[in-house]
Design a protein around this motif. Structure first.
Motif, PDB file in Angstrom:
ATOM      1  N   GLY B  81      -1.550   3.840  -9.420  1.00  0.00           N
ATOM      2  CA  GLY B  81      -0.402   4.734  -9.597  1.00  0.00           C
ATOM      3  C   GLY B  81       0.786   4.375  -8.721  1.00  0.00           C
ATOM      4  O   GLY B  81       1.439   5.255  -8.164  1.00  0.00           O
ATOM      5  N   GLY B  82       1.043   3.081  -8.563  1.00  0.00           N
ATOM      6  CA  GLY B  82       2.209   2.668  -7.785  1.00  0.00           C
ATOM      7  C   GLY B  82       1.977   2.724  -6.280  1.00  0.00           C
ATOM      8  O   GLY B  82       2.859   2.384  -5.488  1.00  0.00           O
ATOM      9  N   GLU B  83       0.777   3.105  -5.876  1.00  0.00           N
ATOM     10  CA  GLU B  83       0.482   3.171  -4.438  1.00  0.00           C
ATOM     11  C   GLU B  83      -0.400   1.991  -4.044  1.00  0.00           C
ATOM     12  O   GLU B  83      -1.437   1.749  -4.679  1.00  0.00           O
ATOM     13  CB  GLU B  83      -0.224   4.484  -4.124  1.00  0.00           C
ATOM     14  N   LEU B  84       0.000   1.289  -2.991  1.00  0.00           N
ATOM     15  CA  LEU B  84      -0.765   0.118  -2.571  1.00  0.00           C
ATOM     16  C   LEU B  84      -2.163   0.525  -2.107  1.00  0.00           C
ATOM     17  O   LEU B  84      -2.360   1.586  -1.527  1.00  0.00           O
ATOM     18  CB  LEU B  84      -0.050  -0.601  -1.417  1.00  0.00           C
ATOM     19  N   HIS B  85      -3.121  -0.380  -2.365  1.00  0.00           N
ATOM     20  CA  HIS B  85      -4.473  -0.247  -1.803  1.00  0.00           C
ATOM     21  C   HIS B  85      -4.331  -0.321  -0.268  1.00  0.00           C
ATOM     22  O   HIS B  85      -3.444  -1.023   0.234  1.00  0.00           O
ATOM     23  CB  HIS B  85      -5.323  -1.400  -2.344  1.00  0.00           C
ATOM     24  N   PRO B  86      -5.176   0.374   0.499  1.00  0.00           N
ATOM     25  CA  PRO B  86      -5.055   0.328   1.965  1.00  0.00           C
ATOM     26  C   PRO B  86      -5.021  -1.091   2.545  1.00  0.00           C
ATOM     27  O   PRO B  86      -4.345  -1.333   3.556  1.00  0.00           O
ATOM     28  CB  PRO B  86      -6.303   1.078   2.438  1.00  0.00           C
ATOM     29  N   VAL B  87      -5.731  -2.020   1.924  1.00  0.00           N
ATOM     30  CA  VAL B  87      -5.715  -3.403   2.437  1.00  0.00           C
ATOM     31  C   VAL B  87      -4.350  -4.041   2.166  1.00  0.00           C
ATOM     32  O   VAL B  87      -3.783  -4.727   3.032  1.00  0.00           O
ATOM     33  CB  VAL B  87      -6.857  -4.244   1.823  1.00  0.00           C
ATOM     34  N   GLN B  88      -3.798  -3.800   0.987  1.00  0.00           N
ATOM     35  CA  GLN B  88      -2.454  -4.320   0.689  1.00  0.00           C
ATOM     36  C   GLN B  88      -1.436  -3.719   1.661  1.00  0.00           C
ATOM     37  O   GLN B  88      -0.577  -4.427   2.201  1.00  0.00           O
ATOM     38  CB  GLN B  88      -2.057  -3.970  -0.757  1.00  0.00           C
ATOM     39  N   ALA B  89      -1.555  -2.406   1.894  1.00  0.00           N
ATOM     40  CA  ALA B  89      -0.624  -1.728   2.802  1.00  0.00           C
ATOM     41  C   ALA B  89      -0.742  -2.284   4.216  1.00  0.00           C
ATOM     42  O   ALA B  89       0.271  -2.464   4.911  1.00  0.00           O
ATOM     43  CB  ALA B  89      -0.900  -0.225   2.790  1.00  0.00           C
ATOM     44  N   ALA B  90      -1.985  -2.598   4.634  1.00  0.00           N
ATOM     45  CA  ALA B  90      -2.197  -3.138   5.976  1.00  0.00           C
ATOM     46  C   ALA B  90      -1.596  -4.537   6.110  1.00  0.00           C
ATOM     47  O   ALA B  90      -1.031  -4.883   7.148  1.00  0.00           O
ATOM     48  CB  ALA B  90      -3.691  -3.161   6.309  1.00  0.00           C
ATOM     49  N   PHE B  91      -1.709  -5.353   5.065  1.00  0.00           N
ATOM     50  CA  PHE B  91      -1.092  -6.691   5.101  1.00  0.00           C
ATOM     51  C   PHE B  91       0.427  -6.556   5.213  1.00  0.00           C
ATOM     52  O   PHE B  91       1.079  -7.333   5.920  1.00  0.00           O
ATOM     53  CB  PHE B  91      -1.475  -7.512   3.852  1.00  0.00           C
ATOM     54  N   LYS B  92       0.986  -5.565   4.521  1.00  0.00           N
ATOM     55  CA  LYS B  92       2.432  -5.356   4.581  1.00  0.00           C
ATOM     56  C   LYS B  92       2.825  -4.877   5.980  1.00  0.00           C
ATOM     57  O   LYS B  92       3.731  -5.431   6.606  1.00  0.00           O
ATOM     58  CB  LYS B  92       2.836  -4.327   3.530  1.00  0.00           C
ATOM     59  N   ALA B  93       2.106  -3.891   6.492  1.00  0.00           N
ATOM     60  CA  ALA B  93       2.461  -3.295   7.786  1.00  0.00           C
ATOM     61  C   ALA B  93       2.292  -4.272   8.946  1.00  0.00           C
ATOM     62  O   ALA B  93       3.051  -4.237   9.914  1.00  0.00           O
ATOM     63  CB  ALA B  93       1.613  -2.047   8.024  1.00  0.00           C
TER      64      ALA B  93
END
Lengths: 264, 162
Positions: B81-93
């Motif tokens: 739903g347009g929200e990154l998976h926690p692993v994707q979000a962690a790679f970004k952060a």
């Protein structure tokens, strides 16, 4: 990759009939060696018979100290079997260092030993464990099974279905992985049990996996890493390639033996 | 040529391909899912990692025909739903990428790693488990930090022991 035909076997019997119906066919297990080899056009079977869906060939069973590992069991499933770790953690540790996590999810013990790569890990374990290789038609002792570089006692259409062994009192494995490929430049599996001490070496022999009598005698007299200090390892029958000379491998045989005994 | 059917990112798919077609080419060329990359083509680099029946595999070393009937998850199937998976979000952060070419494989590998180890994941384990994934930009440091951050964030995501 050259063109090929894919067939999926549902049972051992099905695999045998699919194999016999094809012109130049190969069994495919996890495919972690065979598919790569086909991509390089070093192998070009007309037909592949996939054994990965033969349920009867999967899983680890431990009864007392008798171990049976289905040939289709992945390295990951061997590495993470609690029952196996309870009687022979060394083989779990060995499986946990084959290739990388993704390779361990696909590659199988049966595929590895049927291929008998001279630098593969499992052959040394099965030889040191005095394991029996079970096929669709007979049982073969490990000492008779591994016959040379990429050579085994298997006949053309024979299928490895399982390996069995009695878990020894002590077992340990140590390898010096090639820094790039992670294959064993030398790996040594040691066991101590009712049948005495066995030391099997992979990755070093110019004719594949072998036992070393001198190391076995020294460790039989005294089971300790420093017991092997005075043993001479003859480099004349060892592999020499761009990764390591025969002399270097001879030294690695002793060092890995020490580490394997320390780990056992 | 045969019709190969499988489930990809929760969707039933089927497409004609040669028996020699690799899973990665089936995903990229037949299904248009180009997030899964081909880096080395010799099973070394890990840019092609996808999940097959819940386990990470190298899709450049598996035939599409071998994967027929299986449940495949690719990098495109992680976000919801347009929200990154926690692993994707962690790679970004954590800036766990530079050029980004290896990132899909790194993320799929990390999701699988966290599934198996959970919050108990430590730095040495992460580095050892990244054995099958090569990054030529980052020096791995921020990738390791990303995986550790995601593992901490996901906490109890470890699957029950078999």
């Amino acid at each position: 990759m050259y063109a090929t035909h894919y067939h999926r076997a549902s049972s051992v019997q099905d695999a045998l009939s699919l194999k016999s119906a094809a012109e130049d066919s190969r069994y495919l297990s996890g495919g972690m060696t065979l598919i790569a080899t086909m991509k390089q056009r070093l192998a070009a079977p007309t037909d592949l018979v996939d054994l990965r869906h033969v349920e009867a060939m999967k899983g680890v069973t431990v009864a007392g100290r008798t171990v049976r590992i289905g040939a289709g069991t992945t390295h990951y499933d061997v590495a993470s079997s609690a029952a196996l770790a309870g009687v022979c953690p060394a083989i779990c540790a060995l499986a946990s260092h084959i290739g990388d996590p993704h390779v361990r999810h696909m590659g199988t013990i049966g595929g590895s030993i049927a291929n008998n790569d001279p630098a593969a890990d499992y052959p040394s374990a099965l030889l040191a464990l005095d394991a029996v290789i079970v096929t669709d038609r007979r049982e073969i002792g490990a000492a008779d099974f591994f016959t040379g570089l990429f050579e085994t006692a298997l006949v053309e259409d024979e299928i490895v279905t399982a390996v069995t062994f009695e878990a020894p009192e002590k077992a340990g494995y140590a390898k010096f992985p090639n820094p790039a490929s992670r294959y064993a430049m030398t790996g040594v599996f040691v066991t101590k049990g009712a049948g005495g001490v066995r030391v099997a070496v992979t990755g070093a022999g110019s004719d594949g996996v072998f036992r070393h009598a001198g190391l076995e005698q020294a460790l039989s007299a005294r089971w300790s890493p420093d017991a092997v200090a005075g043993v001479a390892v003859d480099p004349s029958n060892l592999m020499a390639d761009l990764h390591a000379s025969a002399d270097y491998r001879a030294n690695l045989v002793k060092v890995m033996t020490k580490r394997a005994v320390a780990a056992a | 040529m045969a019709k190969v059917k499988m489930t990809v990112n929760g969707r039933q798919v089927g497409s004609e391909c040669d028996d020699r077609t690799l899973l990665v080419h089936f995903l990229r060329e037949n299904l248009g899912l180009t997030g899964t990359h081909v880096g080395c083509d010799t099973s070394q680099c890990g840019t092609c990692v996808v999940h097959m029946d819940g386990r990470s595999v190298k899709s450049c070393s598996i035939l599409a025909a071998q994967a027929a009937g299986s449940d495949i998850v690719t990098i495109e199937g992680l976000a919801s739903g347009g929200e990154l998976h926690p692993v994707q979000a962690a790679f970004k952060a954590n800036h766990g990428l530079q050029c980004g070419f290896c990132t899909p494989g790194m993320v799929m590998t990390s999701v699988d790693m966290i599934r198996r180890h959970g919050a108990a994941l430590d730095e040495a384990t992460v580095r050892a488990e990244l054995e099958g994934n090569i990054c030529r930009c980052t020096g791995y440091h921020n990738i390791v930090q990303s995986v550790l951050a995601a593992a901490a964030e996901m906490g109890g995501a470890k699957e029950a022991a078999e």
